[in-house]
Design a protein around this motif. Structure first.
Motif, PDB file in Angstrom:
ATOM      1  N   ALA A 196       0.829  -1.307   0.138  1.00 40.55           N
ATOM      2  CA  ALA A 196       0.097   0.009   0.056  1.00 40.55           C
ATOM      3  C   ALA A 196       1.206   1.378   0.035  1.00 40.55           C
ATOM      4  O   ALA A 196       2.014   1.206   0.596  1.00 40.55           O
ATOM      5  CB  ALA A 196      -1.065   0.165   1.243  1.00 40.55           C
ATOM      6  N   THR A 197       0.358   2.267  -0.641  1.00 40.36           N
ATOM      7  CA  THR A 197       1.412   3.392  -0.662  1.00 40.36           C
ATOM      8  C   THR A 197       0.319   4.689  -0.666  1.00 40.36           C
ATOM      9  O   THR A 197      -0.866   4.575  -0.670  1.00 40.36           O
ATOM     10  CB  THR A 197       1.870   3.363  -2.222  1.00 40.36           C
ATOM     11  OG1 THR A 197       3.067   4.384  -2.235  1.00 40.36           O
ATOM     12  CG2 THR A 197       1.054   3.799  -3.305  1.00 40.36           C
ATOM     13  N   ALA A 198       1.173   5.693  -0.702  1.00 47.20           N
ATOM     14  CA  ALA A 198       0.438   7.102  -0.217  1.00 47.20           C
ATOM     15  C   ALA A 198      -0.297   7.450  -1.442  1.00 47.20           C
ATOM     16  O   ALA A 198      -0.267   7.246  -2.592  1.00 47.20           O
ATOM     17  CB  ALA A 198       1.463   8.039   0.165  1.00 47.20           C
ATOM     18  N   PRO A 199      -1.310   8.430  -1.122  1.00 47.73           N
ATOM     19  CA  PRO A 199      -1.865   9.050  -2.394  1.00 47.73           C
ATOM     20  C   PRO A 199      -1.061   9.788  -3.270  1.00 47.73           C
ATOM     21  O   PRO A 199      -0.258  10.519  -2.908  1.00 47.73           O
ATOM     22  CB  PRO A 199      -2.993   9.945  -1.555  1.00 47.73           C
ATOM     23  CG  PRO A 199      -3.157   9.597  -0.001  1.00 47.73           C
ATOM     24  CD  PRO A 199      -1.916   8.796   0.128  1.00 47.73           C
ATOM     25  N   GLY A 200      -1.230   9.583  -4.469  1.00 47.44           N
ATOM     26  CA  GLY A 200      -0.539  10.186  -5.677  1.00 47.44           C
ATOM     27  C   GLY A 200       0.556   9.586  -5.883  1.00 47.44           C
ATOM     28  O   GLY A 200       1.590   9.983  -6.541  1.00 47.44           O
ATOM     29  N   THR A 201       1.160   8.523  -4.973  1.00 51.08           N
ATOM     30  CA  THR A 201       2.180   7.794  -5.038  1.00 51.08           C
ATOM     31  C   THR A 201       2.132   6.330  -5.695  1.00 51.08           C
ATOM     32  O   THR A 201       1.489   5.687  -4.920  1.00 51.08           O
ATOM     33  CB  THR A 201       3.150   7.652  -3.603  1.00 51.08           C
ATOM     34  OG1 THR A 201       3.311   8.906  -3.394  1.00 51.08           O
ATOM     35  CG2 THR A 201       4.613   7.162  -3.955  1.00 51.08           C
ATOM     36  N   GLU A 202       2.859   6.061  -6.836  1.00 50.72           N
ATOM     37  CA  GLU A 202       2.467   4.658  -7.390  1.00 50.72           C
ATOM     38  C   GLU A 202       3.826   3.835  -7.168  1.00 50.72           C
ATOM     39  O   GLU A 202       4.935   4.310  -7.132  1.00 50.72           O
ATOM     40  CB  GLU A 202       2.362   5.005  -8.866  1.00 50.72           C
ATOM     41  CG  GLU A 202       1.327   5.436  -9.379  1.00 50.72           C
ATOM     42  CD  GLU A 202       0.942   5.730 -10.747  1.00 50.72           C
ATOM     43  OE1 GLU A 202       1.703   5.129 -11.577  1.00 50.72           O
ATOM     44  OE2 GLU A 202      -0.147   6.297 -11.331  1.00 50.72           O
ATOM     45  N   ALA A 203       3.594   2.429  -6.907  1.00 53.29           N
ATOM     46  CA  ALA A 203       4.628   1.632  -6.629  1.00 53.29           C
ATOM     47  C   ALA A 203       4.285   0.212  -7.301  1.00 53.29           C
ATOM     48  O   ALA A 203       2.951  -0.089  -7.201  1.00 53.29           O
ATOM     49  CB  ALA A 203       4.902   1.542  -5.200  1.00 53.29           C
ATOM     50  N   PRO A 204       4.862  -0.449  -7.864  1.00 55.15           N
ATOM     51  CA  PRO A 204       4.477  -1.541  -8.308  1.00 55.15           C
ATOM     52  C   PRO A 204       4.024  -2.619  -7.492  1.00 55.15           C
ATOM     53  O   PRO A 204       4.384  -2.800  -6.457  1.00 55.15           O
ATOM     54  CB  PRO A 204       5.944  -2.424  -9.239  1.00 55.15           C
ATOM     55  CG  PRO A 204       6.895  -1.165  -9.231  1.00 55.15           C
ATOM     56  CD  PRO A 204       6.521  -0.273  -8.255  1.00 55.15           C
ATOM     57  N   GLY A 205       2.801  -3.315  -7.866  1.00 56.19           N
ATOM     58  CA  GLY A 205       2.107  -4.203  -6.939  1.00 56.19           C
ATOM     59  C   GLY A 205       1.589  -3.430  -5.558  1.00 56.19           C
ATOM     60  O   GLY A 205       1.058  -4.311  -4.766  1.00 56.19           O
ATOM     61  N   ALA A 206       1.492  -2.170  -5.506  1.00 54.18           N
ATOM     62  CA  ALA A 206       0.967  -1.628  -4.376  1.00 54.18           C
ATOM     63  C   ALA A 206      -0.509  -1.193  -4.593  1.00 54.18           C
ATOM     64  O   ALA A 206      -0.700  -0.511  -5.628  1.00 54.18           O
ATOM     65  CB  ALA A 206       1.896  -0.794  -3.697  1.00 54.18           C
ATOM     66  N   ARG A 207      -1.336  -1.065  -3.657  1.00 55.70           N
ATOM     67  CA  ARG A 207      -2.478  -0.241  -3.599  1.00 55.70           C
ATOM     68  C   ARG A 207      -2.299   1.120  -3.172  1.00 55.70           C
ATOM     69  O   ARG A 207      -1.738   1.440  -2.257  1.00 55.70           O
ATOM     70  CB  ARG A 207      -3.503  -0.992  -2.552  1.00 55.70           C
ATOM     71  CG  ARG A 207      -4.734   0.136  -2.217  1.00 55.70           C
ATOM     72  CD  ARG A 207      -5.550   0.372  -3.527  1.00 55.70           C
ATOM     73  NE  ARG A 207      -6.722   1.439  -3.348  1.00 55.70           N
ATOM     74  CZ  ARG A 207      -7.908   0.999  -3.108  1.00 55.70           C
ATOM     75  NH1 ARG A 207      -8.275  -0.248  -2.559  1.00 55.70           N
ATOM     76  NH2 ARG A 207      -8.785   2.117  -2.858  1.00 55.70           N
ATOM     77  N   GLN A 208      -2.586   2.123  -3.921  1.00 58.92           N
ATOM     78  CA  GLN A 208      -2.513   3.565  -3.753  1.00 58.92           C
ATOM     79  C   GLN A 208      -3.810   4.174  -2.916  1.00 58.92           C
ATOM     80  O   GLN A 208      -4.799   3.837  -3.409  1.00 58.92           O
ATOM     81  CB  GLN A 208      -2.258   4.301  -5.164  1.00 58.92           C
ATOM     82  CG  GLN A 208      -1.986   5.714  -4.824  1.00 58.92           C
ATOM     83  CD  GLN A 208      -1.999   6.334  -6.109  1.00 58.92           C
ATOM     84  OE1 GLN A 208      -2.344   7.870  -6.191  1.00 58.92           O
ATOM     85  NE2 GLN A 208      -1.511   5.969  -7.196  1.00 58.92           N
ATOM     86  N   VAL A 209      -3.525   4.519  -1.820  1.00 61.39           N
ATOM     87  CA  VAL A 209      -4.455   5.382  -1.296  1.00 61.39           C
ATOM     88  C   VAL A 209      -5.235   6.401  -2.141  1.00 61.39           C
ATOM     89  O   VAL A 209      -4.524   7.004  -2.552  1.00 61.39           O
ATOM     90  CB  VAL A 209      -4.066   5.594   0.252  1.00 61.39           C
ATOM     91  CG1 VAL A 209      -5.199   6.431   1.010  1.00 61.39           C
ATOM     92  CG2 VAL A 209      -3.747   4.477   1.195  1.00 61.39           C
ATOM     93  N   ASP A 210      -6.586   6.241  -2.107  1.00 58.57           N
ATOM     94  CA  ASP A 210      -6.982   7.276  -3.135  1.00 58.57           C
ATOM     95  C   ASP A 210      -7.081   8.603  -2.608  1.00 58.57           C
ATOM     96  O   ASP A 210      -6.750   9.488  -3.368  1.00 58.57           O
ATOM     97  CB  ASP A 210      -8.675   6.976  -3.438  1.00 58.57           C
ATOM     98  CG  ASP A 210      -8.646   5.755  -3.881  1.00 58.57           C
ATOM     99  OD1 ASP A 210      -8.251   5.601  -5.218  1.00 58.57           O
ATOM    100  OD2 ASP A 210      -8.891   4.653  -3.364  1.00 58.57           O
ATOM    101  N   ALA A 211      -7.163   9.006  -1.424  1.00 60.32           N
ATOM    102  CA  ALA A 211      -7.064  10.461  -0.677  1.00 60.32           C
ATOM    103  C   ALA A 211      -6.988  10.430   0.641  1.00 60.32           C
ATOM    104  O   ALA A 211      -7.341   9.601   1.260  1.00 60.32           O
ATOM    105  CB  ALA A 211      -8.318  11.244  -1.477  1.00 60.32           C
TER     106      ALA A 211
END
Length: 340
Positions: A272-287
């Motif tokens: 899982a990663t922060a809003p606005g931050t992409e990482a392979p295989g990670a769910r990005q928090v929407d906001a």
């Protein structure tokens, strides 16, 4: 010795409750979120002390420093999971406010009521941002304690909820809670279930306010178009956090730095990663909730989308509410003046 700039004022629980009744908590927490977004408010590093009580129950003390539009202070909130069996409230605490110029403590107030109120206010403000509250007619409650009671009372005060379905691991606590609701909120139909799945599947909004550290609610239980308020943070399985169409947090830094909660562990594992931050295989928090409440979240939430609101808890909301309470107390000379 030169006199201190202000007397030290103590506000007990009854005084705090009386003054809180005259505050709009949804407005207060929303203003605090917007102030955080505008860098007029914020939180400092939190401290946590955890131990095992002599009876084997998990106990902890949290210190949450924060500032809000010129008000500075901290919340100290303690809890022991064994307190319920002792007939005591699970949580107790204090809020301290400081003079902005001298940094002297100017107010000490009972903190558990404000802590419960700000928690419920954050949930209801976030829910209002994704659903008109009068359309929220049915709610599932997981856990039958102070937080469930405070949330439901605040929802009812804003025109929501015609029926609730309640679940708790303790049938006696569930029965007592239901009877209390029938007396205090007679306009709401109350149903009890021993099956959490039945509760979640039957309601468009689920409110999780338990003390569990073991996830038990899978994504498959959530109906289309539902909202899951993950207040106690560990009720939802990881597929809820990773698979819901919309996921909101109050403060990503606080969430990601805490490895005792599931979303924090997912962040540390790179899933899982922060809003606005992409990482392979990670769910990005929407906001974050400040973005949601400001109206800056532009992705549509459709009628079938499932939404998860995962509020870790920010001390800025406690300080914001406490500053309103303190202002009223000073106007009315409420509370007790303490000598230094």
């Amino acid at each position: 010795m030169q006199a201190l700039s202000r007397p030290l004022q103590y506000l007990d629980g009854a005084t705090v409750a009386s003054l809180c009744a005259r505050i709009d908590p949804l407005r207060a927490v929303t203003e605090a979120f917007l102030a955080v977004r505008a860098n007029r408010s914020g939180v400092a590093t939190e401290a946590a002390l955890r131990w095992t009580a002599p009876d084997g129950a998990a106990a902890r003390s949290l210190v949450l420093p924060a500032w809000h539009d010129g008000a500075y202070g901290c919340k100290i909130i303690n809890a022991s999971l064994g307190n319920v069996d002792r007939g005591l409230p699970r949580a107790a605490g204090l809020i301290l406010l400081y003079d902005a110029e001298t940094a002297e403590p100017v107010c000490i107030m009972e903190g558990a009521q404000i802590s419960a109120l700000r928690t419920a206010a954050v949930s209801v403000a976030a829910l209002r941002a994704v659903r008109p509250l009068p359309t929220v007619e049915r709610v599932a409650l997981l856990g039958c304690g102070v937080q469930a009671r405070t949330h439901l009372g605040l929802l009812a005060a804003h025109g929501a909820v015609k029926s609730v379905i309640v679940h708790d691991l303790s049938p006696a606590r569930c029965d007592a809670f239901a009877e209390e609701l029938r007396a205090s909120l007679p306009g709401i139909d109350v149903e009890i279930t021993a099956d959490p799945e039945a509760a979640v599947r039957s309601a468009p909004v689920t409110l999780a306010t338990t003390t569990t550290t073991t996830s038990y609610v899978p994504l498959a239980w959530l109906p289309e178009g539902s909202v899951f308020l993950n207040v106690s943070l560990d009720d939802a399985h990881e597929d809820v956090l990773l698979g819901a169409e919309h996921l909101f947090v109050d403060d990503w830094h606080l969430v990601s730095e805490d490895d005792t909660r599931l979303l924090g562990r997912l962040a540390r594992a790179g899933r899982a990663t922060a809003p606005g931050t992409e990482a392979p295989g990670a769910r990005q928090v929407d906001a974050d909730l400040a973005t949601l409440l400001s109206g800056a979240y532009t992705r549509p939430i459709t009628a079938t989308d499932r939404t998860v609101i995962n509020p870790f808890g920010m001390g800025v909301h406690d300080v914001a509410l406490a500053s309103h309470v303190y202002a009223l107390a000073r106007e009315e000379d409420a509370g007790l003046q303490l000598s230094r």
